[in-house]
Design a protein around this motif. Structure first.
Motif, PDB file in Angstrom:
ATOM      1  N   ALA A   1      -6.130   7.963   1.222  1.00 46.34           N
ATOM      2  CA  ALA A   1      -4.874   7.338   1.556  1.00 46.34           C
ATOM      3  C   ALA A   1      -4.700   6.734   2.791  1.00 46.34           C
ATOM      4  CB  ALA A   1      -4.102   8.742   1.916  1.00 46.34           C
ATOM      5  N   LEU A   2      -5.408   6.791   3.716  1.00 46.47           N
ATOM      6  CA  LEU A   2      -5.350   5.813   4.857  1.00 46.47           C
ATOM      7  C   LEU A   2      -5.786   4.339   4.433  1.00 46.47           C
ATOM      8  CD1 LEU A   2      -6.901   8.130   7.601  1.00 46.47           C
ATOM      9  CD2 LEU A   2      -4.552   7.262   7.572  1.00 46.47           C
ATOM     10  N   THR A   3      -6.713   4.236   3.517  1.00 42.07           N
ATOM     11  CA  THR A   3      -7.103   3.074   3.346  1.00 42.07           C
ATOM     12  C   THR A   3      -5.981   2.629   2.426  1.00 42.07           C
ATOM     13  OG1 THR A   3      -9.418   3.917   2.986  1.00 42.07           O
ATOM     14  CG2 THR A   3      -8.835   1.936   1.844  1.00 42.07           C
ATOM     15  N   GLY A   4      -5.325   2.915   1.703  1.00 36.61           N
ATOM     16  CA  GLY A   4      -4.248   2.493   1.020  1.00 36.61           C
ATOM     17  C   GLY A   4      -3.060   2.012   1.796  1.00 36.61           C
ATOM     18  N   LEU A   5      -3.041   3.051   2.882  1.00 35.53           N
ATOM     19  CA  LEU A   5      -1.850   2.788   3.943  1.00 35.53           C
ATOM     20  C   LEU A   5      -2.053   1.252   4.592  1.00 35.53           C
ATOM     21  CD1 LEU A   5       0.861   3.823   5.001  1.00 35.53           C
ATOM     22  CD2 LEU A   5      -0.737   4.916   6.497  1.00 35.53           C
ATOM     23  N   TYR A   6      -3.450   1.454   4.896  1.00 34.40           N
ATOM     24  CA  TYR A   6      -3.835   0.186   5.562  1.00 34.40           C
ATOM     25  C   TYR A   6      -3.377  -1.086   4.887  1.00 34.40           C
ATOM     26  CZ  TYR A   6      -6.554  -3.501   8.108  1.00 34.40           C
ATOM     27  OH  TYR A   6      -6.790  -4.762   8.542  1.00 34.40           O
ATOM     28  N   PHE A   7      -3.703  -1.247   3.475  1.00 29.33           N
ATOM     29  CA  PHE A   7      -3.361  -2.187   2.757  1.00 29.33           C
ATOM     30  C   PHE A   7      -2.005  -2.593   2.584  1.00 29.33           C
ATOM     31  CE2 PHE A   7      -7.989  -2.023   0.966  1.00 29.33           C
ATOM     32  CZ  PHE A   7      -8.163  -3.164   0.958  1.00 29.33           C
TER      33      PHE A   7
ATOM     34  N   VAL B   1     -10.200   9.508  -8.787  1.00 28.66           N
ATOM     35  CA  VAL B   1     -11.870   9.078  -8.648  1.00 28.66           C
ATOM     36  C   VAL B   1     -11.540   7.903  -9.388  1.00 28.66           C
ATOM     37  CG1 VAL B   1     -14.021   9.769  -9.402  1.00 28.66           C
ATOM     38  CG2 VAL B   1     -12.312  11.480  -8.293  1.00 28.66           C
ATOM     39  N   ALA B   2     -11.143   7.783 -10.534  1.00 30.44           N
ATOM     40  CA  ALA B   2     -11.199   6.378 -11.470  1.00 30.44           C
ATOM     41  C   ALA B   2     -10.383   5.630 -10.751  1.00 30.44           C
ATOM     42  CB  ALA B   2     -10.811   6.744 -12.745  1.00 30.44           C
ATOM     43  N   ILE B   3      -9.427   5.492 -10.435  1.00 28.41           N
ATOM     44  CA  ILE B   3      -8.541   4.441  -9.609  1.00 28.41           C
ATOM     45  C   ILE B   3      -9.358   3.957  -8.654  1.00 28.41           C
ATOM     46  CG2 ILE B   3      -6.292   3.821  -8.566  1.00 28.41           C
ATOM     47  CD1 ILE B   3      -4.929   5.871 -10.497  1.00 28.41           C
ATOM     48  N   HIS B   4      -9.436   4.644  -7.407  1.00 25.86           N
ATOM     49  CA  HIS B   4     -10.454   4.374  -6.566  1.00 25.86           C
ATOM     50  C   HIS B   4     -11.797   3.690  -6.902  1.00 25.86           C
ATOM     51  CE1 HIS B   4      -8.115   7.797  -3.972  1.00 25.86           C
ATOM     52  NE2 HIS B   4      -7.203   6.668  -4.244  1.00 25.86           N
TER      53      HIS B   4
ATOM     54  N   VAL C   1      -2.821  -3.630  -4.169  1.00 25.86           N
ATOM     55  CA  VAL C   1      -4.100  -2.782  -4.206  1.00 25.86           C
ATOM     56  C   VAL C   1      -3.568  -1.458  -3.302  1.00 25.86           C
ATOM     57  CG1 VAL C   1      -6.052  -2.522  -3.114  1.00 25.86           C
ATOM     58  CG2 VAL C   1      -5.640  -4.494  -4.330  1.00 25.86           C
ATOM     59  N   GLY C   2      -2.705  -1.686  -2.253  1.00 26.67           N
ATOM     60  CA  GLY C   2      -2.522  -0.535  -1.382  1.00 26.67           C
ATOM     61  C   GLY C   2      -1.748   0.580  -2.357  1.00 26.67           C
ATOM     62  N   VAL C   3      -0.850   0.113  -2.724  1.00 28.98           N
ATOM     63  CA  VAL C   3       0.160   0.982  -3.699  1.00 28.98           C
ATOM     64  C   VAL C   3      -0.525   1.671  -4.822  1.00 28.98           C
ATOM     65  CG1 VAL C   3       2.332   1.050  -5.237  1.00 28.98           C
ATOM     66  CG2 VAL C   3       2.501  -0.288  -3.354  1.00 28.98           C
ATOM     67  N   ALA C   4      -1.426   1.004  -5.423  1.00 30.69           N
ATOM     68  CA  ALA C   4      -2.441   1.791  -6.305  1.00 30.69           C
ATOM     69  C   ALA C   4      -3.252   2.631  -5.731  1.00 30.69           C
ATOM     70  CB  ALA C   4      -3.228   0.616  -6.981  1.00 30.69           C
ATOM     71  N   VAL C   5      -3.797   2.323  -4.764  1.00 30.05           N
ATOM     72  CA  VAL C   5      -4.438   3.246  -4.020  1.00 30.05           C
ATOM     73  C   VAL C   5      -3.758   4.776  -3.690  1.00 30.05           C
ATOM     74  CG1 VAL C   5      -6.096   3.871  -1.789  1.00 30.05           C
ATOM     75  CG2 VAL C   5      -6.224   1.968  -3.086  1.00 30.05           C
ATOM     76  N   LEU C   6      -2.504   4.432  -3.307  1.00 33.30           N
ATOM     77  CA  LEU C   6      -1.853   5.492  -2.840  1.00 33.30           C
ATOM     78  C   LEU C   6      -1.272   6.234  -3.796  1.00 33.30           C
ATOM     79  CD1 LEU C   6       0.353   3.876   0.071  1.00 33.30           C
ATOM     80  CD2 LEU C   6      -1.330   5.830   0.600  1.00 33.30           C
ATOM     81  N   ALA C   7      -0.928   5.518  -4.936  1.00 34.61           N
ATOM     82  CA  ALA C   7      -0.603   6.341  -6.410  1.00 34.61           C
ATOM     83  C   ALA C   7      -1.685   6.962  -6.912  1.00 34.61           C
ATOM     84  CB  ALA C   7      -0.120   5.284  -7.369  1.00 34.61           C
ATOM     85  N   GLY C   8      -2.934   6.474  -6.806  1.00 32.96           N
ATOM     86  CA  GLY C   8      -4.040   7.406  -7.098  1.00 32.96           C
ATOM     87  C   GLY C   8      -4.299   8.537  -6.392  1.00 32.96           C
ATOM     88  N   THR C   9      -4.063   8.509  -5.233  1.00 29.62           N
ATOM     89  CA  THR C   9      -4.365   9.525  -4.259  1.00 29.62           C
ATOM     90  C   THR C   9      -3.282  10.691  -4.510  1.00 29.62           C
ATOM     91  OG1 THR C   9      -5.348   8.211  -2.507  1.00 29.62           O
ATOM     92  CG2 THR C   9      -4.596  10.364  -1.844  1.00 29.62           C
TER      93      THR C   9
ATOM     94  N   VAL D   1     -15.548   2.337   1.794  1.00 27.63           N
ATOM     95  CA  VAL D   1     -14.683   3.655   1.926  1.00 27.63           C
ATOM     96  C   VAL D   1     -14.126   4.119   0.580  1.00 27.63           C
ATOM     97  CG1 VAL D   1     -12.776   4.803   3.064  1.00 27.63           C
ATOM     98  CG2 VAL D   1     -14.337   3.223   4.293  1.00 27.63           C
ATOM     99  N   LEU D   2     -13.419   3.251  -0.322  1.00 24.72           N
ATOM    100  CA  LEU D   2     -12.954   3.586  -1.321  1.00 24.72           C
ATOM    101  C   LEU D   2     -14.062   3.956  -2.534  1.00 24.72           C
ATOM    102  CD1 LEU D   2      -9.989   1.400  -2.358  1.00 24.72           C
ATOM    103  CD2 LEU D   2      -9.800   3.793  -1.755  1.00 24.72           C
ATOM    104  N   LEU D   3     -14.999   3.343  -2.551  1.00 17.30           N
ATOM    105  CA  LEU D   3     -16.197   3.677  -3.245  1.00 17.30           C
ATOM    106  C   LEU D   3     -16.553   5.168  -2.878  1.00 17.30           C
ATOM    107  CD1 LEU D   3     -17.879   2.988  -5.739  1.00 17.30           C
ATOM    108  CD2 LEU D   3     -19.411   2.007  -4.058  1.00 17.30           C
ATOM    109  N   MET D   4     -16.762   5.312  -1.627  1.00 18.80           N
ATOM    110  CA  MET D   4     -17.211   6.901  -1.137  1.00 18.80           C
ATOM    111  C   MET D   4     -16.330   7.722  -1.564  1.00 18.80           C
ATOM    112  SD  MET D   4     -17.903   8.050   2.653  1.00 18.80           S
ATOM    113  CE  MET D   4     -16.241   7.625   3.029  1.00 18.80           C
TER     114      MET D   4
END
Length: 151
Positions: free
Chosen positions: A19-25, A81-84, A65-73, A125-128
């Motif tokens: 979520a923090l990664t998505g927020l950063y983007f 897991v798949a989205i990230h 990318v940030g919105v997609a990461v936050l949506a996946g979270t 970080v997203l991969l982890m």
């Protein structure tokens, strides 16, 4: 896959990192849109946001990318897991392309070496997060525990 942890005890921490990664983007993309407003989509100028080179195109890309990461979270339940995972690989490919074209006219996102380092780090970080965020049943968790103990 037996080597991917299921129901990892630190899963909430990994979700928070995602979520923090998505927020950063999202923040970077928003600030980039403000900084590059009125410019060309793929301008090559001295626009910098948070110490990184950017332009309108990369700001929009970062926002998506940030919105997609936050949506996946927010979706969770292994969809995250798949989205990230997919976004991590996409960011790694874009980061390597950015590094390859850094000093050429093909640097369409107006990147600097700092931008490459940040994007590649956030991709890792997203991969982890995608590797340790998998949830499953107790049986799947037990099978993973047994599989990881067998060498």
């Amino acid at each position: 896959m037996a080597h991917t942890p299921v129901n990892h005890p630190a899963r909430p921490i990994y979700r928070a990192l995602g979520a923090l990664t998505g927020l950063y983007f999202v923040v970077f993309g928003g600030l980039g849109l403000v900084a590059s407003a009125g410019g060309e989509l793929l301008a090559r100028d001295d626009t910098k946001v948070l110490g990184q080179g950017t332009n309108l195109g990369f700001s929009l890309f970062s926002l998506v990318v940030g919105v997609a990461v936050l949506a996946g979270t927010a979706l969770g339940r292994n969809r995250d897991v798949a989205i990230h995972g997919w976004l991590a690989y996409l960011l790694m490919a874009v980061g390597l392309a950015g590094l390859a074209f850094l000093q050429t006219e093909a640097n369409v996102f107006n990147w600097t070496i700092t931008t490459v380092i940040v994007v590649m780090s956030l991709a890792l970080v997203l991969l982890m997060v995608s590797m340790y965020g998998k949830v499953g049943t107790d049986d799947e968790h037990e099978a993973w525990q047994k599989a990881r103990l067998v060498l």
